[in-house]
Scaffold this active site. Structure first.
Site, PDB file in Angstrom:
ATOM      1  CG  HIS A  66      -1.731  -1.134   1.473  1.00  0.00           C
ATOM      2  ND1 HIS A  66      -1.925  -1.700   2.704  1.00  0.00           N
ATOM      3  CD2 HIS A  66      -2.461  -1.885   0.610  1.00  0.00           C
ATOM      4  CE1 HIS A  66      -2.730  -2.743   2.601  1.00  0.00           C
ATOM      5  NE2 HIS A  66      -3.070  -2.870   1.337  1.00  0.00           N
ATOM      6  CE1 TYR A 136       1.865   0.173   8.661  1.00  0.00           C
ATOM      7  CE2 TYR A 136       0.747  -0.659  10.599  1.00  0.00           C
ATOM      8  CZ  TYR A 136       1.200  -0.838   9.318  1.00  0.00           C
ATOM      9  OH  TYR A 136       0.983  -2.026   8.681  1.00  0.00           O
TER      10      TYR A 136
END
Length: 182
Positions: A66, A136
């Site tokens: 992604h 993240y």
């Protein structure tokens, strides 16, 4: 408790390895410290727009590859909080000397490492240990219409996944190959 920077063959993709402080109580690791020189150099003056945690249960599961398209491209700093994953960055920046190349590294809580993934590079991972969790840091806000990526099993990329890939989402199975990437 300094962090070490390890460059990769892809410009802007950097492995960061921490040195946790451990004693009889447990351990402490600076996951991100903007003023520490290695983080300051790697992250630069990027904002931290969001922080996310993902958990993937099944060994062999693949998430990705992604990224967010321009003008919403974002950098990511990915760290494994629990378990182990094979973390992969793929250079999708037009005109880059390493366009279409990938770099993988095993991330784990035990190794105290993280991978910084530059804007324009796709990210994905494969779970090597059940119930693995990733943290993240994103430099940009999530923009659903800017989401894109490439297929995890693209023959042109030829990513060496450590295990037979499984558990992909329907969205990930619909991603284009590099040949048809915008």
């Amino acid at each position: 408790m300094a962090t070490e920077s390890r460059p990769t063959p892809i410009a802007g993709v950097i492995e960061l390895v921490g040195q946790p402080f451990a004693d009889q109580r447990g351990a402490f690791l600076n996951a991100f410290r903007a003023q520490e020189p290695v983080f300051a150099e790697a992250w630069g003056d990027r904002a931290t727009a969001q922080v996310n945690i993902s958990r993937t249960e099944a060994v062999g599961s693949v998430r990705g590859l992604h990224l967010q398209a321009n003008p919403h491209a974002e950098a990511k700093l990915v760290r494994c909080l629990r378990g182990r994953v094979w973390d992969v960055a793929v250079d999708l920046r037009p005109g880059s000397a390493s366009f279409g190349q990938w770099h993988g590294v095993e991330l784990s809580a035990a190794a105290s490492n993280a991978l910084l993934i530059a804007e324009g590079c796709a990210h994905g991972f494969q779970v090597l240990e059940a119930s693995s969790e990733l943290l993240y840091l994103h430099s940009g806000a999530w923009v659903p219409e800017a989401e894109t990526g490439v297929r995890f099993d693209d023959a042109q990329l030829a990513i060496s996944w450590p295990l037979p890939p499984q558990g992909m989402s329907e969205r990930d199975l619909q991603l284009p190959t590099l040949k048809f990437f915008p």
